[in-house]
Design a protein around this motif. Structure first.
Motif, PDB file in Angstrom:
ATOM      1  N   LEU A 187     -30.671 -37.712   2.353  1.00 53.29           N
ATOM      2  CA  LEU A 187     -29.748 -36.848   3.079  1.00 53.29           C
ATOM      3  C   LEU A 187     -28.424 -36.701   2.351  1.00 53.29           C
ATOM      4  CD1 LEU A 187     -30.202 -38.292   6.701  1.00 53.29           C
ATOM      5  CD2 LEU A 187     -31.451 -36.413   5.630  1.00 53.29           C
ATOM      6  N   GLY A 188     -27.911 -35.493   2.380  1.00 56.38           N
ATOM      7  CA  GLY A 188     -26.578 -35.213   1.860  1.00 56.38           C
ATOM      8  C   GLY A 188     -26.233 -33.778   2.181  1.00 56.38           C
ATOM      9  N   GLN A 189     -24.954 -33.488   2.366  1.00 58.24           N
ATOM     10  CA  GLN A 189     -24.606 -32.110   2.703  1.00 58.24           C
ATOM     11  C   GLN A 189     -25.023 -31.154   1.589  1.00 58.24           C
ATOM     12  OE1 GLN A 189     -23.529 -31.619   5.745  1.00 58.24           O
ATOM     13  NE2 GLN A 189     -23.712 -29.409   5.470  1.00 58.24           N
ATOM     14  N   ILE A 190     -24.794 -31.558   0.338  1.00 61.17           N
ATOM     15  CA  ILE A 190     -25.352 -30.842  -0.826  1.00 61.17           C
ATOM     16  C   ILE A 190     -26.148 -31.884  -1.598  1.00 61.17           C
ATOM     17  CG2 ILE A 190     -24.880 -29.398  -2.834  1.00 61.17           C
ATOM     18  CD1 ILE A 190     -23.952 -28.117  -0.260  1.00 61.17           C
ATOM     19  N   VAL A 191     -27.332 -32.179  -1.103  1.00 59.01           N
ATOM     20  CA  VAL A 191     -28.068 -33.355  -1.550  1.00 59.01           C
ATOM     21  C   VAL A 191     -28.416 -33.289  -3.034  1.00 59.01           C
ATOM     22  CG1 VAL A 191     -30.339 -32.437  -0.912  1.00 59.01           C
ATOM     23  CG2 VAL A 191     -29.949 -34.909  -0.865  1.00 59.01           C
ATOM     24  N   ASN A 192     -28.691 -32.068  -3.543  1.00 60.66           N
ATOM     25  CA  ASN A 192     -29.101 -31.953  -4.942  1.00 60.66           C
ATOM     26  C   ASN A 192     -27.929 -31.910  -5.909  1.00 60.66           C
ATOM     27  OD1 ASN A 192     -28.559 -29.412  -3.761  1.00 60.66           O
ATOM     28  ND2 ASN A 192     -29.811 -28.321  -5.259  1.00 60.66           N
ATOM     29  N   HIS A 193     -26.716 -32.164  -5.406  1.00 57.53           N
ATOM     30  CA  HIS A 193     -25.546 -32.300  -6.273  1.00 57.53           C
ATOM     31  C   HIS A 193     -25.292 -33.762  -6.629  1.00 57.53           C
ATOM     32  CE1 HIS A 193     -21.070 -31.382  -7.165  1.00 57.53           C
ATOM     33  NE2 HIS A 193     -21.812 -30.933  -8.140  1.00 57.53           N
ATOM     34  N   TYR A 194     -26.223 -34.636  -6.244  1.00 59.38           N
ATOM     35  CA  TYR A 194     -26.015 -36.074  -6.417  1.00 59.38           C
ATOM     36  C   TYR A 194     -25.833 -36.456  -7.879  1.00 59.38           C
ATOM     37  CZ  TYR A 194     -26.671 -41.095  -6.303  1.00 59.38           C
ATOM     38  OH  TYR A 194     -26.490 -42.447  -6.474  1.00 59.38           O
ATOM     39  N   GLN A 195     -24.859 -37.338  -8.123  1.00 57.78           N
ATOM     40  CA  GLN A 195     -24.635 -37.962  -9.423  1.00 57.78           C
ATOM     41  C   GLN A 195     -24.197 -39.392  -9.150  1.00 57.78           C
ATOM     42  OE1 GLN A 195     -25.032 -36.676 -12.753  1.00 57.78           O
ATOM     43  NE2 GLN A 195     -24.939 -38.891 -13.036  1.00 57.78           N
ATOM     44  N   ALA A 196     -24.973 -40.355  -9.609  1.00 55.77           N
ATOM     45  CA  ALA A 196     -24.720 -41.752  -9.254  1.00 55.77           C
ATOM     46  C   ALA A 196     -23.387 -42.239  -9.811  1.00 55.77           C
ATOM     47  CB  ALA A 196     -25.852 -42.631  -9.763  1.00 55.77           C
ATOM     48  N   PRO A 197     -22.537 -42.858  -8.994  1.00 56.70           N
ATOM     49  CA  PRO A 197     -21.280 -43.404  -9.505  1.00 56.70           C
ATOM     50  C   PRO A 197     -21.463 -44.681 -10.301  1.00 56.70           C
ATOM     51  CG  PRO A 197     -21.506 -43.887  -7.165  1.00 56.70           C
ATOM     52  CD  PRO A 197     -22.655 -42.999  -7.531  1.00 56.70           C
ATOM     53  N   ASP A 198     -22.639 -45.308 -10.170  1.00 55.96           N
ATOM     54  CA  ASP A 198     -22.889 -46.563 -10.880  1.00 55.96           C
ATOM     55  C   ASP A 198     -23.816 -46.400 -12.075  1.00 55.96           C
ATOM     56  OD1 ASP A 198     -24.956 -45.900  -9.149  1.00 55.96           O
ATOM     57  OD2 ASP A 198     -25.563 -47.980  -8.842  1.00 55.96           O
ATOM     58  N   ASP A 199     -24.230 -45.152 -12.359  1.00 53.61           N
ATOM     59  CA  ASP A 199     -25.144 -44.912 -13.476  1.00 53.61           C
ATOM     60  C   ASP A 199     -24.966 -43.473 -13.942  1.00 53.61           C
ATOM     61  OD1 ASP A 199     -27.176 -44.605 -15.288  1.00 53.61           O
ATOM     62  OD2 ASP A 199     -28.794 -45.186 -13.927  1.00 53.61           O
ATOM     63  N   ALA A 200     -24.282 -43.288 -15.051  1.00 53.10           N
ATOM     64  CA  ALA A 200     -23.963 -41.940 -15.532  1.00 53.10           C
ATOM     65  C   ALA A 200     -25.208 -41.126 -15.844  1.00 53.10           C
ATOM     66  CB  ALA A 200     -23.077 -42.032 -16.778  1.00 53.10           C
ATOM     67  N   ALA A 201     -26.338 -41.787 -16.103  1.00 58.23           N
ATOM     68  CA  ALA A 201     -27.570 -41.066 -16.459  1.00 58.23           C
ATOM     69  C   ALA A 201     -28.377 -40.663 -15.231  1.00 58.23           C
ATOM     70  CB  ALA A 201     -28.421 -41.929 -17.377  1.00 58.23           C
ATOM     71  N   CYS A 202     -27.951 -41.080 -14.050  1.00 58.82           N
ATOM     72  CA  CYS A 202     -28.750 -40.856 -12.846  1.00 58.82           C
ATOM     73  C   CYS A 202     -28.230 -39.651 -12.068  1.00 58.82           C
ATOM     74  CB  CYS A 202     -28.737 -42.104 -11.958  1.00 58.82           C
ATOM     75  SG  CYS A 202     -29.743 -41.917 -10.452  1.00 58.82           S
ATOM     76  N   ASP A 203     -28.898 -38.495 -12.275  1.00 59.33           N
ATOM     77  CA  ASP A 203     -28.613 -37.322 -11.450  1.00 59.33           C
ATOM     78  C   ASP A 203     -29.638 -37.286 -10.313  1.00 59.33           C
ATOM     79  OD1 ASP A 203     -30.946 -36.598 -12.723  1.00 59.33           O
ATOM     80  OD2 ASP A 203     -30.110 -34.820 -13.708  1.00 59.33           O
ATOM     81  N   PHE A 204     -29.698 -36.175  -9.577  1.00 59.14           N
ATOM     82  CA  PHE A 204     -30.589 -36.121  -8.420  1.00 59.14           C
ATOM     83  C   PHE A 204     -32.054 -36.236  -8.845  1.00 59.14           C
ATOM     84  CE2 PHE A 204     -32.857 -33.604  -5.069  1.00 59.14           C
ATOM     85  CZ  PHE A 204     -32.721 -34.554  -4.067  1.00 59.14           C
ATOM     86  N   ALA A 205     -32.434 -35.554  -9.916  1.00 58.82           N
ATOM     87  CA  ALA A 205     -33.820 -35.629 -10.378  1.00 58.82           C
ATOM     88  C   ALA A 205     -34.182 -37.056 -10.779  1.00 58.82           C
ATOM     89  CB  ALA A 205     -34.035 -34.667 -11.552  1.00 58.82           C
ATOM     90  N   SER A 206     -33.253 -37.746 -11.428  1.00 58.06           N
ATOM     91  CA  SER A 206     -33.503 -39.136 -11.813  1.00 58.06           C
ATOM     92  C   SER A 206     -33.648 -40.034 -10.590  1.00 58.06           C
ATOM     93  CB  SER A 206     -32.361 -39.640 -12.698  1.00 58.06           C
ATOM     94  OG  SER A 206     -32.524 -41.010 -13.028  1.00 58.06           O
TER      95      SER A 206
END
Length: 431
Positions: A187-206
């Motif tokens: 869940l997220g208001q713009i869920v596919n805009h996710y970018q992990a704050p603890d892992d620069a390589a982790c976007d939503f697809a990751s």
């Protein structure tokens, strides 16, 4: 998101020693979780307040009443001026303080408690949420929103966009799966805009890739994505990760480029249809759903015709449609007169919903005779030995069966279709 907030609130109170009751008249504490996305939320709140208080007084005691959610964040202490029935007002970003504020309110000498302060911390204690669904588990990955669409109150009530650490998200997914929840909904208001704050390589697809590898997870859904952030990597994830459900909810809001610009959606009608084409080319069996608003300020008859024609062209499997209503603090209420009459809004939404009903009915009829894998997730309240579940494409399927099948995957042949669901017969249920 509101449902999951309720699960979190219930879990917080239970961890503080409270016990749940199904009867409001028996409650020492009543929490009303509110949403202000649509009009008349405040009126509904005060109606419910009166109902709960009357029931409790008839039972001979007065409960502490806490109001939380977006209306609480929006109105704050002003709610106390409108009703003496409220003992606690707690905003969307301070829900972890609920047990403490309720405990204080139980002390009659302290008085009403209000906390609507913004908070940057989006972490949440693992295992606290009291999940109401035995089959699927909701997991927040983003809080708040930075889009500031002209009609939307969310950035003002839930704050700016804050990402949860991927390690915390994955720990919650693993915990939910270990407890038997086979479907995970991110869940997220713009869920596919996710970018992990603890892992620069982790976007939503990751993140989807990592959730996909968690033992026990059979299905992955997410809500609600934004068309602008449908990336090639997301489409590649659909292609390579079979546990991602073949459903995509992609809110369009209007079929008119002119209205979309006024809404600050930052894509045109043409670009949205291009995105749908890209999605269907990459994932041919995908089912699409959307949100649509009619009667936005300045929407002309021609603009509404554009909405109808886009709906006919897109052929969504389902649609959430709404009449525009001004929301506090938004750009639209500040700068755009609500100039479409209520009667015209009603006429337009009736016409739109009739068209969408025809499309859904036709799509469902086309599925008759096919065999679908269904995750059994509900029993009927009206019919004995009647179950329901959803296909990977998020179509509701009703069928006769046994309650022991709950949470299991079944192969179901579709035998009949209606506008909102289909009916089937079970061919096989997993052991």
């Amino acid at each position: 998101m509101n449902m999951h907030d309720g699960e979190r609130l219930a879990g917080l109170l239970e961890s503080a020693g409270f016990e749940a009751t199904a009867d409001p008249a028996d409650a020492d504490v009543i929490v009303i979780n509110t949403c202000s996305v649509r009009e008349r939320a405040e009126e509904k709140l005060f109606t419910r307040l009166g109902e709960f208080r009357e029931a409790a007084q008839a039972a001979g005691h007065t409960p502490v009443i806490a109001v939380t959610g977006c209306v609480a964040q929006q109105e704050g202490a002003a709610l106390l001026k409108r009703s003496r029935l409220i003992d606690v007002v707690i905003g969307t970003q301070q829900v972890k303080q609920l047990p403490m504020l309720v405990t204080r309110a139980l002390d009659e000498d302290i008085g009403p408690q209000v906390d609507i302060n913004p908070h940057e911390d989006v972490s949440f204690p693992l295992g606290i949420a009291r999940r109401a669904d035995a089959v699927k588990a909701y997991v927040n990955i983003i809080e708040g929103c930075n889009e500031f669409c002209a009609f939307c109150v969310v950035p003002y009530t839930r704050g700016h966009e804050r990402m949860r650490p991927s390690a915390e998200i994955l720990a919650e997914v693993r915990d939910a799966a270990a407890r038997g929840h086979r479907e995970i909904q991110l869940l997220g208001q713009i869920v596919n805009h996710y970018q992990a704050p603890d892992d620069a390589a982790c976007d939503f697809a990751s993140l989807l890739e990592q959730v996909h590898e968690v033992p026990g997870v059979e299905r992955i859904r997410f809500a609600s994505p934004h068309p602008r952030h449908v990336t090639p990597r997301l489409l590649e994830a659909y292609q390579s990760l079979p546990r991602i459900c073949r459903h995509l909810h992609l809110p369009v809001q209007s079929g008119s480029t002119r209205v979309l610009a006024a809404m600050r959606r930052r894509y045109s009608r043409e670009r949205y249809l291009e995105i749908l084409g890209e999605v269907r080319a990459a994932v041919p069996d995908i089912c699409l759903s959307t949100d649509m608003i009619v009667g936005f300020p300045g929407e002309t008859a021609a603009d509404f015709d554009d909405t109808l024609s886009l709906t006919a062209q897109a052929r969504f499997h389902s649609m959430f449609s709404f009449k525009y209503s001004p929301r506090p603090r938004t750009l639209a209420i500040k700068r755009m007169p609500d100039d479409v009459s209520e009667d015209e809004k009603t006429r337009r939404i009736v016409e739109l919903q009739a068209l969408q009903r025809e499309i859904q009915s036709d799509l469902h009829r086309q599925s008759v005779g096919t065999v679908e894998q269904v995750l059994v997730d509900a029993t009927s309240r009206r019919r004995e030995h009647e179950l329901s579940g959803r296909t990977s494409g998020n179509v509701v399927v009703n069928f006769p069966g046994e309650s022991s099948w709950m949470g299991r995957l079944a192969q179901v042949r579709i035998t009949a279709a209606g506008p909102n669901s289909v009916r089937g017969e079970v061919l096989e249920v997993e052991a």
